[in-house]
Design a protein around this motif. Structure first.
Motif, PDB file in Angstrom:
ATOM      1  N   UNK A  74     -84.953  20.140  57.023  1.00 50.32           N
ATOM      2  CA  UNK A  74     -85.248  20.230  55.601  1.00 50.32           C
ATOM      3  C   UNK A  74     -84.244  21.127  54.899  1.00 50.32           C
ATOM      4  N   UNK A  75     -83.705  20.634  53.780  1.00 50.77           N
ATOM      5  CA  UNK A  75     -82.757  21.417  52.995  1.00 50.77           C
ATOM      6  C   UNK A  75     -83.534  22.251  51.986  1.00 50.77           C
ATOM      7  N   UNK A  76     -83.326  23.542  52.005  1.00 47.35           N
ATOM      8  CA  UNK A  76     -84.000  24.445  51.079  1.00 47.35           C
ATOM      9  C   UNK A  76     -83.074  24.698  49.896  1.00 47.35           C
ATOM     10  N   UNK A  83     -80.729  40.704  57.150  1.00 51.63           N
ATOM     11  CA  UNK A  83     -80.373  39.304  56.934  1.00 51.63           C
ATOM     12  C   UNK A  83     -81.235  38.364  57.772  1.00 51.63           C
ATOM     13  N   UNK A  84     -81.705  38.832  58.931  1.00 51.63           N
ATOM     14  CA  UNK A  84     -82.582  38.009  59.770  1.00 51.63           C
ATOM     15  C   UNK A  84     -83.913  37.719  59.084  1.00 51.63           C
ATOM     16  N   UNK A  85     -84.319  38.609  58.199  1.00 52.21           N
ATOM     17  CA  UNK A  85     -85.607  38.461  57.516  1.00 52.21           C
ATOM     18  C   UNK A  85     -85.494  37.550  56.293  1.00 52.21           C
ATOM     19  N   UNK A  86     -84.302  37.522  55.693  1.00 55.99           N
ATOM     20  CA  UNK A  86     -84.137  36.904  54.379  1.00 55.99           C
ATOM     21  C   UNK A  86     -84.478  35.419  54.349  1.00 55.99           C
ATOM     22  N   UNK A  87     -84.224  34.715  55.440  1.00 55.05           N
ATOM     23  CA  UNK A  87     -84.504  33.282  55.449  1.00 55.05           C
ATOM     24  C   UNK A  87     -85.968  32.965  55.217  1.00 55.05           C
ATOM     25  N   UNK A  88     -86.854  33.812  55.701  1.00 56.06           N
ATOM     26  CA  UNK A  88     -88.279  33.587  55.497  1.00 56.06           C
ATOM     27  C   UNK A  88     -88.638  33.710  54.016  1.00 56.06           C
ATOM     28  N   UNK A  89     -88.075  34.706  53.353  1.00 56.17           N
ATOM     29  CA  UNK A  89     -88.344  34.883  51.922  1.00 56.17           C
ATOM     30  C   UNK A  89     -87.867  33.672  51.134  1.00 56.17           C
ATOM     31  N   UNK A  90     -86.682  33.188  51.467  1.00 57.31           N
ATOM     32  CA  UNK A  90     -86.146  32.016  50.774  1.00 57.31           C
ATOM     33  C   UNK A  90     -87.004  30.783  51.036  1.00 57.31           C
TER      34      UNK A  90
END
Length: 303
Positions: free
Chosen positions: A2-4, A229-236
């Protein structure tokens, strides 16, 4: 896969001048969102805007300490005045005033609760008012903590605020569902100024910062401990349309680990005809509900 894509979306990220908040803001901007940077440090906020715009993103800054209704309204107004709307509210701003209970002052307690708990409440309330008026749904992403899920020595104020934030998320998930607004909490574990003070993590964080030495697998997988930065993907992800069916959840992330935290629930029950006297509870406790008590506190890292 899936493209976010957050193109056309507008987000506010509190406490985003550095650390986790900056990582969140940069990730959101990289996915296409316009971002309102917030910090009490004007220089840090300006640098965050510079970094995002240098990468081709869109960002403006609003320098204000979160907590008050006026600050929350200013953040929402900044988003609307600059970009015409608001779609995502990420509450990350926080402070620490760690003390053991008998040494914690009223000011220590009130300061942490004001920023974390009240700041989350006021910012989300102001954001939701705008999102409901727009009538197109929205995303609320708030910052929890393992301390709020399990308790932590010396953090009465912080643990209480973070536990309260988790409870608010569960409530908001019900209240906001009809408006198409989701509410979730991120439970991050990452190398930050705060975790750098923990002796077992300190040398690894310093090696990462000074020499670029990657965190070992024992941390990234065993402890779920990584970079901001490892956490940021979840927020996005939680800010995107891809998470439309996710709400009322506390989601842990750190290093190579992604986890879903359980919500408080009954784990053992017992019944007595006519109710329970103190004596009856004393007799039944060790052989019924008290046979396997719940744990408390964040487990010590096993490295």
């Amino acid at each position: 896969m899936t493209h976010v894509d957050l193109s056309g979306k507008v987000a506010v990220v509190t406490g985003s001048g550095r650390g986790l908040g900056l990582a969140y803001a940069r990730s959101l901007a990289a996915a296409g969102a316009a971002v309102v940077i917030n910090d009490v440090d004007a220089d840090a906020a300006a640098e965050a805007v510079r970094l995002i715009t240098a990468d081709g993103g869109r960002a403006v800054a609003e320098v204000v300490p979160v907590g008050s209704t006026e600050a929350a309204q200013a953040l929402v107004a900044r988003a609307v005045d600059s970009y015409g709307r608001l779609d995502v509210m990420v509450t990350n701003a926080g402070v620490l005033r760690d003390r053991v209970l008998w040494k914690m002052t009223d000011e220590d307690f009130d300061t942490v609760v004001e920023v974390h708990l009240r700041g989350t409440f006021t910012c989300v309330r102001a954001a939701v008012e705008r999102m409901r008026a727009q009538g197109e749904g929205g995303r609320v992403v708030v910052a929890g903590s393992p301390a709020g899920q399990r308790g932590n020595f010396g953090q009465t104020n912080y643990a209480a605020a973070k536990a309260g934030i988790a409870a608010m998320v569960r409530t908001w998930a019900m209240e906001l569902a009809k408006a198409g607004i989701t509410a979730n909490a991120v439970i991050p574990v990452a190398a930050t100024a705060m975790t750098k003070t923990i002796p077992v993590f300190a040398p690894h964080v310093e090696a990462l910062e000074k020499d670029g030495i990657a965190l070992p697998d024992g941390l990234r997988k065993g402890e779920g401990f990584g970079t901001a930065e490892d956490v940021a993907g979840l927020v996005t992800f939680l800010a995107s349309d891809a998470s439309a069916g996710v709400t009322g959840q506390c989601v842990g992330i750190g290093g190579d680990k992604l986890a879903l935290w359980s919500h408080p629930r009954e784990v053992s029950v017992a019944y007595a005809d006519g109710g329970w006297s103190a004596e009856a509870i004393a007799a039944a406790w060790p052989v019924t509900v008290g046979r396997t008590p719940e744990t408390f506190g964040i487990p010590a890292p096993q490295l």
